[in-house]
Design a protein around this motif. Structure first.
Motif, mmCIF file in Angstrom:
data_model
loop_
_atom_site.group_PDB
_atom_site.id
_atom_site.type_symbol
_atom_site.label_atom_id
_atom_site.label_comp_id
_atom_site.label_asym_id
_atom_site.label_seq_id
_atom_site.Cartn_x
_atom_site.Cartn_y
_atom_site.Cartn_z
ATOM 1 N N PRO A 151 39.183 -3.038 -19.362
ATOM 2 C CA PRO A 151 40.262 -2.056 -19.558
ATOM 3 C C PRO A 151 41.034 -2.271 -20.864
ATOM 4 O O PRO A 151 42.155 -2.779 -20.869
ATOM 5 C CB PRO A 151 41.159 -2.272 -18.335
ATOM 6 C CG PRO A 151 40.954 -3.704 -17.961
ATOM 7 C CD PRO A 151 39.514 -3.995 -18.273
ATOM 8 N N ARG A 153 41.886 -0.388 -24.935
ATOM 9 C CA ARG A 153 41.832 0.814 -25.758
ATOM 10 C C ARG A 153 42.240 0.444 -27.180
ATOM 11 O O ARG A 153 42.847 -0.612 -27.421
ATOM 12 C CB ARG A 153 42.740 1.906 -25.200
ATOM 13 C CG ARG A 153 44.153 1.445 -24.909
ATOM 14 C CD ARG A 153 44.931 2.451 -24.075
ATOM 15 N NE ARG A 153 46.204 1.893 -23.619
ATOM 16 C CZ ARG A 153 47.329 1.933 -24.321
ATOM 17 N NH1 ARG A 153 47.351 2.525 -25.518
ATOM 18 N NH2 ARG A 153 48.444 1.393 -23.846
ATOM 19 N N SER A 155 44.068 1.869 -30.831
ATOM 20 C CA SER A 155 44.865 2.889 -31.501
ATOM 21 C C SER A 155 44.126 3.340 -32.764
ATOM 22 O O SER A 155 43.174 2.683 -33.193
ATOM 23 C CB SER A 155 46.243 2.324 -31.868
ATOM 24 O OG SER A 155 46.107 1.314 -32.861
ATOM 25 N N TYR A 162 45.287 -4.102 -24.186
ATOM 26 C CA TYR A 162 44.575 -4.498 -22.975
ATOM 27 C C TYR A 162 45.448 -4.178 -21.780
ATOM 28 O O TYR A 162 46.581 -4.660 -21.670
ATOM 29 C CB TYR A 162 44.246 -6.000 -23.012
ATOM 30 C CG TYR A 162 43.486 -6.484 -21.799
ATOM 31 C CD1 TYR A 162 42.116 -6.297 -21.710
ATOM 32 C CD2 TYR A 162 44.136 -7.123 -20.752
ATOM 33 C CE1 TYR A 162 41.401 -6.731 -20.593
ATOM 34 C CE2 TYR A 162 43.439 -7.556 -19.633
ATOM 35 C CZ TYR A 162 42.075 -7.360 -19.564
ATOM 36 O OH TYR A 162 41.379 -7.785 -18.460
ATOM 37 N N ASP A 163 44.935 -3.365 -20.875
ATOM 38 C CA ASP A 163 45.737 -2.884 -19.749
ATOM 39 C C ASP A 163 45.353 -3.516 -18.420
ATOM 40 O O ASP A 163 45.800 -3.052 -17.363
ATOM 41 C CB ASP A 163 45.610 -1.353 -19.633
ATOM 42 C CG ASP A 163 46.171 -0.628 -20.852
ATOM 43 O OD1 ASP A 163 47.062 -1.201 -21.511
ATOM 44 O OD2 ASP A 163 45.716 0.495 -21.144
ATOM 45 N N LEU A 249 35.915 4.108 -33.010
ATOM 46 C CA LEU A 249 36.460 5.410 -32.662
ATOM 47 C C LEU A 249 35.739 6.568 -33.335
ATOM 48 O O LEU A 249 36.061 7.737 -33.073
ATOM 49 C CB LEU A 249 37.953 5.460 -33.011
ATOM 50 C CG LEU A 249 38.841 4.444 -32.277
ATOM 51 C CD1 LEU A 249 40.285 4.585 -32.724
ATOM 52 C CD2 LEU A 249 38.738 4.630 -30.767
ATOM 53 N N SER A 322 34.496 -0.153 -22.877
ATOM 54 C CA SER A 322 35.873 0.057 -22.435
ATOM 55 C C SER A 322 35.875 0.976 -21.226
ATOM 56 O O SER A 322 35.355 2.097 -21.281
ATOM 57 C CB SER A 322 36.709 0.680 -23.558
ATOM 58 O OG SER A 322 37.958 1.120 -23.070
ATOM 59 N N ILE A 324 38.603 2.218 -19.940
ATOM 60 C CA ILE A 324 39.706 3.171 -20.107
ATOM 61 C C ILE A 324 39.314 4.301 -21.053
ATOM 62 O O ILE A 324 39.524 5.481 -20.768
ATOM 63 C CB ILE A 324 40.960 2.453 -20.630
ATOM 64 C CG1 ILE A 324 41.483 1.469 -19.588
ATOM 65 C CG2 ILE A 324 42.051 3.467 -20.995
ATOM 66 C CD1 ILE A 324 42.677 0.688 -20.057
ATOM 67 N N ASP A 325 38.752 3.940 -22.185
ATOM 68 C CA ASP A 325 38.357 4.910 -23.201
ATOM 69 C C ASP A 325 36.951 4.553 -23.684
ATOM 70 O O ASP A 325 36.802 3.720 -24.579
ATOM 71 C CB ASP A 325 39.352 4.882 -24.364
ATOM 72 C CG ASP A 325 39.011 5.892 -25.455
ATOM 73 O OD1 ASP A 325 38.111 6.729 -25.229
ATOM 74 O OD2 ASP A 325 39.637 5.830 -26.532
ATOM 75 N N ARG A 327 35.009 5.796 -25.627
ATOM 76 C CA ARG A 327 34.827 5.944 -27.070
ATOM 77 C C ARG A 327 35.182 4.670 -27.819
ATOM 78 O O ARG A 327 34.618 4.364 -28.869
ATOM 79 C CB ARG A 327 35.711 7.106 -27.563
ATOM 80 C CG ARG A 327 35.545 7.432 -29.024
ATOM 81 C CD ARG A 327 36.448 8.567 -29.434
ATOM 82 N NE ARG A 327 37.854 8.226 -29.236
ATOM 83 C CZ ARG A 327 38.839 8.563 -30.070
ATOM 84 N NH1 ARG A 327 38.565 9.257 -31.158
ATOM 85 N NH2 ARG A 327 40.080 8.233 -29.801
ATOM 86 N N ALA A 328 36.130 3.896 -27.280
ATOM 87 C CA ALA A 328 36.566 2.660 -27.933
ATOM 88 C C ALA A 328 35.618 1.492 -27.681
ATOM 89 O O ALA A 328 35.838 0.400 -28.206
ATOM 90 C CB ALA A 328 37.966 2.296 -27.453
ATOM 91 N N SER A 329 34.593 1.697 -26.892
ATOM 92 C CA SER A 329 33.645 0.619 -26.588
ATOM 93 C C SER A 329 33.042 0.046 -27.871
ATOM 94 O O SER A 329 32.760 0.782 -28.821
ATOM 95 C CB SER A 329 32.527 1.140 -25.687
ATOM 96 O OG SER A 329 33.021 1.624 -24.462
#
Length: 384
Positions: A151, A153, A155, A162-163, A249, A322, A324-325, A327-329
């Motif tokens: 988890p 993401r 910016s 990290y969430d 990204l 990722s 959560i997102d 795309r951020a993997s």
């Protein structure tokens, strides 16, 4: 620089992805039997002499085996900086627990025999067990979480968020992967004790190692089924240049059931990796039963290599997805260091890795042979 011109950015990224796997396998195979031996210490050794035999079987080599962990961490830091930043910050408490365990291990080695008090030695034996079990479990738990997705993401300016929480890492699939890790390292530790000890210690190691080999096969199969049935994989859905900038990204990706098995469908030869994990464990089981010492240690090492390779084969080109997102993997093609950095590191690696392998091989050659319980009693030539 002519050589640099011959090796393009795509090949350098691929080479460093493979080298990362080699370093992880090197650590798991070499330091793995140290950890497995520590886990087996209270079970394979029933008295002080037997436990000293076990400790002295790894005492001369465990420090050298740590080199592979240092190399792996250094490679991640220099070749895959975003992977280092996300994993070492997101898994901070887990990494701290591993670090504490690895720090306690040399302390236990050095202090255990300083006093002859049985309770003193029993406490340090417990520390050696914990310092073997905790890293073995957490490394596997970490791999399980990587397969599920972490988890985090990013910016637009590449700041990492990290969430997740520490206890969130202890989900059922990750714990199952942790048990696979513990079982395979106990199997490897038993193979080492069969090679280096004799008498009751070796006999008990064979019994526990046989159980661990069976557990490795069963738990690895369960983890594979769980990954196919319940764990969603990740897939890149945009064109991703293999020599593009290191910016995750710039791509798009989705979560998709069964995606972790897509590489096997596209390249059936990759099934050799999980097959090696199963076959190696079964051969190690047979080797333990037949008392074939060298065969057993080689087979258990191949099983470990196959299990680790199967993770890489499933995830490629992803390194850290990722949840959560997507795309951020982080992938092989968008999270590496620069072209020049990877090349300079490769030159250094080509020079020093053979030296490390040669030195390690010489040390194991010099220390070849079994630990003698009589020599332990007479205090001849044994440090622990």
């Amino acid at each position: 620089m002519i050589l640099h011109d011959l090796i393009n950015y795509e090949i350098l990224r691929l080479i460093w992805w493979l080298l990362l796997g080699v370093l992880l396998i090197g650590f798991a195979v070499t330091d793995g039997f140290d950890l497995g031996t520590g886990i087996l210490l209270p079970f394979a050794g029933r008295n002080d002499i037997e436990r000293r035999v076990i400790i002295n079987s790894v005492g001369p080599v465990w420090e050298g085996n740590q080199v592979w962990l240092i190399l792996g961490g250094g490679a991640i830091f220099a070749a895959w900086p975003q992977l280092y930043a996300v994993s070492f910050s997101g898994f901070y408490l887990a990494m701290f627990a591993i670090l504490v365990a690895l720090i306690l291990r040399p302390v236990a080695f050095k202090f255990r025999s300083k006093r002859e008090d049985p309770s003193w030695r029993a406490r340090w034996d417990a520390v050696l067990f914990i310092s073997g079990f905790v890293p073995a479990l957490i490394f596997g738990v970490a791999i399980g979480n990587v397969l599920r997705g972490v988890p985090f993401r990013l910016s637009p300016d590449m700041h990492i968020f990290y969430d997740g929480t520490f206890f969130g890492l202890l989900n059922p699939f990750a714990v199952l992967c942790g048990l696979v890790s513990v079982a395979m390292l106990v199997m490897h530790g038993a193979a080492w004790l069969q090679l280096k000890t004799q008498g009751p210690v070796a006999d008990r190691a064979r019994r526990f190692g046989s159980v661990a080999a069976i557990a490795t096969v069963v738990l690895y199969a369960l983890a594979g089924y769980a990954m196919w049935r319940w764990i969603d994989g990740y897939q890149v859905t945009s064109v991703q240049p293999v020599d593009g900038p290191s910016n995750p990204l710039l791509k798009t990706a989705v979560v998709q059931q069964g995606a972790w098995f897509a590489n096997y469908a596209a390249r059936p030869w990759l099934w050799a990796a999980p097959a090696l994990g199963f076959v190696g464990a079964l051969i190690a089981l047979a080797g333990l039963q037949l008392r074939r010492e060298v065969l057993t240690i080689l087979a258990s090492a191949l099983s470990i290599a196959g299990i680790i390779l199967s993770v890489g084969a499933s995830m490629f080109p992803f390194i850290l997805p990722s949840s959560i997102d997507p795309r951020a993997s982080l992938t092989v093609w968008d999270s590496s260091s620069s072209d020049l950095t990877l090349f300079i590191m490769l030159v250094v690696t080509v020079v020093f890795i053979p030296l490390i392998v040669a030195y390690t091989s010489w040390v194991y050659h010099v220390l070849w042979g079994k630990v003698d319980a009589d020599a332990i009693r007479d205090e001849r030539g044994h440090a622990y």
